[in-house]
Design a protein around this motif. Sequence first.
Motif, mmCIF file in Angstrom:
data_model
loop_
_atom_site.group_PDB
_atom_site.id
_atom_site.type_symbol
_atom_site.label_atom_id
_atom_site.label_comp_id
_atom_site.label_asym_id
_atom_site.label_seq_id
_atom_site.Cartn_x
_atom_site.Cartn_y
_atom_site.Cartn_z
ATOM 1 N N ALA A 31 -41.201 -36.605 -46.198
ATOM 2 C CA ALA A 31 -39.838 -36.707 -45.661
ATOM 3 C C ALA A 31 -38.773 -36.329 -46.678
ATOM 4 O O ALA A 31 -37.791 -35.674 -46.339
ATOM 5 C CB ALA A 31 -39.577 -38.107 -45.121
ATOM 6 N N ASP A 32 -38.947 -36.730 -47.930
ATOM 7 C CA ASP A 32 -37.939 -36.422 -48.943
ATOM 8 C C ASP A 32 -37.794 -34.925 -49.171
ATOM 9 O O ASP A 32 -36.691 -34.428 -49.362
ATOM 10 C CB ASP A 32 -38.268 -37.123 -50.262
ATOM 11 C CG ASP A 32 -38.001 -38.621 -50.207
ATOM 12 O OD1 ASP A 32 -37.142 -39.044 -49.403
ATOM 13 O OD2 ASP A 32 -38.643 -39.359 -50.962
ATOM 14 N N ALA A 33 -38.903 -34.196 -49.146
ATOM 15 C CA ALA A 33 -38.864 -32.756 -49.424
ATOM 16 C C ALA A 33 -38.577 -31.930 -48.167
ATOM 17 O O ALA A 33 -37.757 -31.012 -48.191
ATOM 18 C CB ALA A 33 -40.184 -32.311 -50.044
ATOM 19 N N GLU A 34 -39.248 -32.258 -47.061
ATOM 20 C CA GLU A 34 -39.151 -31.448 -45.842
ATOM 21 C C GLU A 34 -38.155 -31.984 -44.829
ATOM 22 O O GLU A 34 -37.742 -31.273 -43.928
ATOM 23 C CB GLU A 34 -40.520 -31.371 -45.161
ATOM 24 C CG GLU A 34 -41.583 -30.707 -45.994
ATOM 25 C CD GLU A 34 -42.947 -30.731 -45.310
ATOM 26 O OE1 GLU A 34 -43.031 -31.173 -44.145
ATOM 27 O OE2 GLU A 34 -43.910 -30.310 -45.949
ATOM 28 N N GLY A 35 -37.811 -33.247 -44.939
ATOM 29 C CA GLY A 35 -36.965 -33.886 -43.948
ATOM 30 C C GLY A 35 -37.777 -34.342 -42.752
ATOM 31 O O GLY A 35 -38.994 -34.141 -42.684
#
Length: 153
Positions: A31-35
């Motif tokens: 989630a942090d990198a790709e959303g």
Amino acid sequence: MSYLTGEYECKLDAKGRMMIPAGLKKQLPEADAEGIVINRGLEKYLVIYTKKEWDKKLDELSKLNEFDRNAVAFVRYFTAGATTLIPDSAGRINFPKNLMQHAGITTDVVLTCMLNKIEVWDAAAHKAMIANEPENFAELAELVMGNKKRVNE
């Protein structure tokens, strides 16, 4: 494939931001990198998908007949309002106001993991939905799952 599990009670701040619960954050390492993608549910709730799961949904939709009015309408309404959210440095996501209005979300929300997605309910609406459970849940289970073949057969 691993599935999402858990149910989480959360609060939104005055700006519509929510801290992703630690137990859920562990299940969403990308989630942090790709959303993540948030969108309308089929009823008065929102749905959160990982980017990977959202892309699978879009792949399915891209196979529909673009000249079929029902297919076009479904794609239009299903994707309306879809928004990619990337957690901020404090681990919060900001809910779009139009989606919050659609689902009647105010400040208290319940996140319910549903296999490969997360339903986001206004807490009062979630409580009402749960209170509306069928009197005989076993009958519903038989209706939905009763015709499945046993794994060992």
